[in-house]
Design a protein around this motif. Structure first.
Motif, PDB file in Angstrom:
ATOM      1  N   UNK A 246       0.787  -1.164   0.048  1.00  0.00           N
ATOM      2  CA  UNK A 246      -0.188   0.018  -0.100  1.00  0.00           C
ATOM      3  C   UNK A 246       0.974   1.302  -0.070  1.00  0.00           C
ATOM      4  N   UNK A 247       1.928   1.174  -0.561  1.00  0.00           N
ATOM      5  CA  UNK A 247       3.096   2.172  -0.653  1.00  0.00           C
ATOM      6  C   UNK A 247       2.492   3.502  -1.277  1.00  0.00           C
ATOM      7  N   UNK A 248       1.731   3.391  -2.307  1.00  0.00           N
ATOM      8  CA  UNK A 248       1.094   4.400  -3.040  1.00  0.00           C
ATOM      9  C   UNK A 248      -0.224   4.924  -2.844  1.00  0.00           C
ATOM     10  N   UNK A 249      -0.393   4.475  -1.537  1.00  0.00           N
ATOM     11  CA  UNK A 249      -1.878   5.001  -1.069  1.00  0.00           C
ATOM     12  C   UNK A 249      -2.144   5.264   0.291  1.00  0.00           C
ATOM     13  N   UNK A 250      -2.968   6.102   0.741  1.00  0.00           N
ATOM     14  CA  UNK A 250      -3.073   6.373   2.083  1.00  0.00           C
ATOM     15  C   UNK A 250      -4.363   5.889   2.816  1.00  0.00           C
ATOM     16  N   UNK A 251      -4.195   4.998   3.813  1.00  0.00           N
ATOM     17  CA  UNK A 251      -5.720   4.468   4.627  1.00  0.00           C
ATOM     18  C   UNK A 251      -5.931   5.417   5.640  1.00  0.00           C
ATOM     19  N   UNK A 252      -7.163   6.133   5.669  1.00  0.00           N
ATOM     20  CA  UNK A 252      -7.255   7.116   6.621  1.00  0.00           C
ATOM     21  C   UNK A 252      -7.218   6.541   7.901  1.00  0.00           C
ATOM     22  N   UNK A 253      -6.671   7.317   8.955  1.00  0.00           N
ATOM     23  CA  UNK A 253      -6.653   6.496  10.245  1.00  0.00           C
ATOM     24  C   UNK A 253      -8.000   6.613  11.052  1.00  0.00           C
ATOM     25  N   UNK A 254      -7.831   5.604  12.061  1.00  0.00           N
ATOM     26  CA  UNK A 254      -9.276   5.239  12.798  1.00  0.00           C
ATOM     27  C   UNK A 254     -10.117   4.186  11.867  1.00  0.00           C
ATOM     28  N   UNK A 255      -9.553   3.857  10.809  1.00  0.00           N
ATOM     29  CA  UNK A 255     -10.372   2.670  10.164  1.00  0.00           C
ATOM     30  C   UNK A 255     -10.089   1.656  10.997  1.00  0.00           C
ATOM     31  N   UNK A 256     -10.880   0.827  11.274  1.00  0.00           N
ATOM     32  CA  UNK A 256     -10.756  -0.808  12.276  1.00  0.00           C
ATOM     33  C   UNK A 256     -11.351  -1.755  11.483  1.00  0.00           C
ATOM     34  N   UNK A 257     -11.934  -1.586  10.458  1.00  0.00           N
ATOM     35  CA  UNK A 257     -12.493  -2.879   9.938  1.00  0.00           C
ATOM     36  C   UNK A 257     -11.092  -3.603   9.171  1.00  0.00           C
ATOM     37  N   UNK A 258     -11.096  -4.993   9.555  1.00  0.00           N
ATOM     38  CA  UNK A 258     -10.097  -5.702   9.080  1.00  0.00           C
ATOM     39  C   UNK A 258      -9.732  -5.937   7.512  1.00  0.00           C
ATOM     40  N   UNK A 259     -10.843  -5.436   6.603  1.00  0.00           N
ATOM     41  CA  UNK A 259     -10.661  -5.391   5.358  1.00  0.00           C
ATOM     42  C   UNK A 259      -9.831  -4.324   4.801  1.00  0.00           C
ATOM     43  N   UNK A 260      -9.672  -3.433   5.445  1.00  0.00           N
ATOM     44  CA  UNK A 260      -8.622  -2.381   5.237  1.00  0.00           C
ATOM     45  C   UNK A 260      -7.258  -2.667   5.127  1.00  0.00           C
ATOM     46  N   UNK A 261      -7.023  -3.930   5.774  1.00  0.00           N
ATOM     47  CA  UNK A 261      -5.630  -4.470   5.659  1.00  0.00           C
ATOM     48  C   UNK A 261      -5.172  -4.967   4.259  1.00  0.00           C
ATOM     49  N   UNK A 262      -6.514  -5.266   3.512  1.00  0.00           N
ATOM     50  CA  UNK A 262      -6.459  -5.784   2.116  1.00  0.00           C
ATOM     51  C   UNK A 262      -6.993  -5.061   1.366  1.00  0.00           C
ATOM     52  N   UNK A 263      -6.669  -3.545   1.354  1.00  0.00           N
ATOM     53  CA  UNK A 263      -7.292  -2.641   0.154  1.00  0.00           C
ATOM     54  C   UNK A 263      -6.508  -1.650   0.010  1.00  0.00           C
ATOM     55  N   UNK A 264      -6.933  -0.994  -1.033  1.00  0.00           N
ATOM     56  CA  UNK A 264      -6.014   0.437  -1.442  1.00  0.00           C
ATOM     57  C   UNK A 264      -6.885   1.685  -1.898  1.00  0.00           C
ATOM     58  N   UNK A 265      -6.431   2.671  -1.716  1.00  0.00           N
ATOM     59  CA  UNK A 265      -7.365   3.724  -2.051  1.00  0.00           C
ATOM     60  C   UNK A 265      -6.847   4.416  -3.447  1.00  0.00           C
ATOM     61  N   UNK A 266      -7.359   4.416  -4.606  1.00  0.00           N
ATOM     62  CA  UNK A 266      -6.711   5.131  -5.538  1.00  0.00           C
ATOM     63  C   UNK A 266      -6.716   6.740  -5.129  1.00  0.00           C
ATOM     64  N   UNK A 267      -7.757   7.228  -4.525  1.00  0.00           N
ATOM     65  CA  UNK A 267      -7.961   8.543  -4.180  1.00  0.00           C
ATOM     66  C   UNK A 267      -8.253   8.531  -2.633  1.00  0.00           C
ATOM     67  N   UNK A 268      -7.298   8.957  -1.722  1.00  0.00           N
ATOM     68  CA  UNK A 268      -7.401   8.905  -0.434  1.00  0.00           C
ATOM     69  C   UNK A 268      -8.387   9.828  -0.073  1.00  0.00           C
ATOM     70  N   UNK A 269      -8.890  10.755  -0.791  1.00  0.00           N
ATOM     71  CA  UNK A 269     -10.121  11.751  -0.264  1.00  0.00           C
ATOM     72  C   UNK A 269     -11.557  11.028  -0.473  1.00  0.00           C
TER      73      UNK A 269
END
Length: 327
Positions: free
Chosen positions: A3-26
C-alpha cells in the motif's frame, strides 16, 4: 500486499482495510483490490463482499488468497454475533451505540451522496449534522461482559417493564370483557380450558390480527370443529369398547317446571354428554324409565356398559332392578 502508493485514513478498524488500497485517499468509497486490481464503488462494505464472495450483486475476487478470505469471513461472523447480543439489551439507545465501522458509514455516505466529515470514525456527527447516539466512551461499555450488561439492564428496568405490562393487560382485559358483555357470554366462560390457548395463539400472531368473520364462524370453522369433535368422540368409543364405560342419568328441573334427564357416558378419558331427554310425562314411572335406560344401554353397546348410575328415586331403583335382570 503493498500500500505504498496509497494512504488509508486513520481510525479505520475494519480488518478489510488491511487488504485494500485507495486510488484517491479523499474518496473512501472507491476501494481498489490489491489482488486483482478491481476498483469497487461502494466503500469497504462492498469490497469485503468482493473478497469473500457469495453475493450475486458483487463480483468475487478470483485471486484473493484463501487465508485472507477465511480471515474476513471470521471477522464478519464475530461482528454479527456481537451485534445480536447487543440487540438483546433493553433501551440500548440510551446506553451507547456500537462502534460503527466503515461498511455502515460508507453505505450511509453512498445513500446520501455526501462524504463523512474528515477524520470521522463513525462515532461523530455526519455532514448533515446527524448526532451520534453515543453517551460515553466506548471503552466504558466493553469494560464488562455483554451478557452481564444485559442481565443488569433487564434487572434495572424490570420494575418499569412489569408496570407497563400491567397497564397493557388491564387495557386488553377491559376490551375483552366489554365484548363479553355485548355478546352476553356467561362469566364462567373464562374458566374454560380452551381460553388460554386462544390468548396464546393471538399473542403469537402479534399486532394487527383481524377477528374471525361471520362466514368463518358460521361455516368454515364450524365444520372443522365438528370434524374434530367427531374424532374426539370416536376415540372415546374405542376406549369404551376396550375398557368398558358407565352410563350416568342426571335428572333436574328447569325454570319451566319440566323434568329433564341428561345422559352421559364416563370412560377412561373422561365424561361425554350424549343426550338430554324431556321426561316430564313419565319421569316417575318405573316402566318408562326402564325403557329409556334400556335404549341408552343398547345405543352405547351392551358389551361396553359396566354399570348404570342414577339417583335414588324409587322409580329409578325399580328401573335399575329391571336393567340388572335383563342385561
Amino acid at each position: 500486499m503493498s500500500q505504498s502508493n496509497t494512504t488509508i485514513p486513520s481510525g479505520r478498524k475494519d480488518i478489510a482495510w488491511n487488504y485494500a488500497t485507495l486510488p484517491d485517499p479523499k474518496n473512501p468509497n472507491n476501494v481498489c483490490c490489491p489482488f486483482c486490481g478491481k476498483v469497487t464503488n461502494g466503500g469497504i462494505y462492498r469490497h469485503k463482499l468482493h473478497l469473500v464472495g457469495g453475493n450475486r450483486n458483487v463480483k468475487e475476487c478470483s485471486k484473493v488468497p484463501k487465508h485472507v478470505k477465511e480471515e474476513i469471513k471470521e471477522f464478519i461472523k464475530k461482528k454479527n454475533s456481537l451485534k445480536n447480543q447487543i440487540d438483546d439489551i433493553p433501551h440500548l439507545d440510551d446506553i451507547v451505540d456500537l462502534e460503527e465501522d466503515e461498511d455502515e458509514e460508507d453505505l450511509q455516505t453512498k445513500r446520501k451522496g455526501k462524504r463523512p466529515i474528515s477524520g470521522s470514525s463513525g462515532l461523530g456527527p455526519t455532514a448533515q449534522g446527524k448526532k451520534s447516539k453515543q453517551t460515553g466512551p466506548i471503552d466504558l461499555y466493553f469494560a464488562k461482559d455483554v451478557k452481564e450488561i444485559v442481565r443488569q439492564r433487564r434487572g434495572k428496568n424490570k420494575g418499569q417493564y412489569d408496570e407497563n405490562k400491567k397497564k397493557l393487560r388491564e387495557d386488553a382485559v377491559q376490551k375483552f370483557v366489554t365484548w363479553m358483555y355485548d355478546a352476553g357470554i356467561p362469566f364462567n366462560a373464562v374458566k374454560y380450558d380452551s381460553l388460554q390457548p386462544c390468548i396464546d395463539a393471538i399473542e403469537n400472531f402479534g399486532v394487527g390480527m383481524k377477528p374471525p368473520s361471520y362466514h368463518e364462524v358460521r361455516v368454515k370453522y364450524l365444520k372443522s370443529s365438528l370434524t374434530n369433535t367427531n374424532l374426539f368422540l370416536k376415540s372415546h368409543e374405542e376406549d369404551h369398547a376396550k375398557y368398558g364405560c358407565t352410563i350416568m342419568a342426571d335428572g333436574w328441573m328447569d325454570k319451566k317446571g319440566r323434568s329433564l334427564i341428561n345422559f352421559l357416558v364416563n370412560g377412561p378419558k373422561g365424561t361425554v354428554f350424549v343426550e338430554s331427554v324431556d321426561a316430564s310425562s313419565y319421569s316417575h314411572t318405573a316402566d318408562k324409565m326402564y325403557e329409556l335406560l334400556s335404549r341408552f344401554v343398547n345405543r352405547i353397546g351392551e358389551k361396553n356398559v359396566v354399570q348404570v348410575v342414577t339417583d335414588n328415586a324409587s322409580c329409578n331403583v325399580k328401573a335399575d332392578n329391571f336393567i340388572n335382570f335383563k342385561f
